[in-house]
Design an enzyme around this catalytic site. Structure first.
Site, short mmCIF file in Angstrom:
data_model
loop_
_atom_site.label_atom_id
_atom_site.label_comp_id
_atom_site.label_asym_id
_atom_site.label_seq_id
_atom_site.Cartn_x
_atom_site.Cartn_y
_atom_site.Cartn_z
N CYS A 66 0.85 -1.19 0.00
CA CYS A 66 0.00 0.00 0.00
C CYS A 66 0.89 1.23 0.00
CB CYS A 66 -0.94 0.01 1.19
SG CYS A 66 -0.14 -0.20 2.77
N GLU A 113 -7.30 8.54 5.43
CA GLU A 113 -7.14 8.26 4.02
C GLU A 113 -8.45 7.88 3.33
OE1 GLU A 113 -2.51 6.83 4.07
OE2 GLU A 113 -4.04 5.26 3.95
#
Length: 172
Positions: A66, A113
């Site tokens: 990620c 996020e």
């Protein structure tokens, strides 16, 4: 080395600016990110253990890789780039869903996020970048689910959130 910039977004994923990554994490500002999940033909998930020197969540297990998109980079291109950088291979990726989460860490930083979930398929062994990854393993989804319940402290905050919210997406 110039500090990486993250893409600041509103809740509809419209870009509203750029900010140095550490500043965004210090101020808990919403920014764009992605999480890659790689499965093999046995429907096992490739997990990575984050490098022990990472500034947050060191040594914890998480999804395959990620990171954050760069300015002007689409989600698939970003996921492909980071998969190569961290795990040493490239496969076609498919975007499945996205969601917003907020996770504070003990060191005062906060991940806030809008995370895009990317999925791909691979049957080989990765060539891990040891600056990013301490170890890796394949695990069946059901075993991952059980292990998160038994040992939540061994997994990253975002991975537990993704897994809980999107287990059904991942399973199919």
């Amino acid at each position: 080395m110039k500090e990486e910039l993250v893409i600041l977004v509103d809740e509809q994923d419209n870009q509203i600016g750029l900010m140095p990554k550490m500043e965004a994490h210090e101020k808990a500002i919403l920014h764009r990110a992605f999480s890659v999940f790689i499965f093999n033909d046995k429907n096992e998930l490739m997990l990575q253990q984050r490098a022990l020197h990472k500034y947050h969540s060191p040594g914890l297990w998480t999804n395959t890789c990620c990171s954050h998109q760069r300015d002007g980079e689409d989600n698939i291109a970003a996921g492909t780039r980071r998969l190569q950088e961290e795990m040493g291979f490239v496969v076609p990726l498919k975007e499945t869903t996205s969601f917003i989460y907020k996770a504070p860490f003990d060191n005062g930083l906060t991940e806030h996020e809008l995370d895009h979930i990317l999925i791909g398929s691979y049957n080989g062994e990765p060539e891990i970048n040891e600056d990013e990854v301490a170890s890796w393993k394949w695990m069946p989804l059901e075993q991952v689910k059980d292990d998160i319940q038994e040992h939540p402290e061994e997994y990253t905050a975002w991975f537990k959130i993704i897994f809980e919210r999107f287990y059904s997406h991942l399973e199919s």
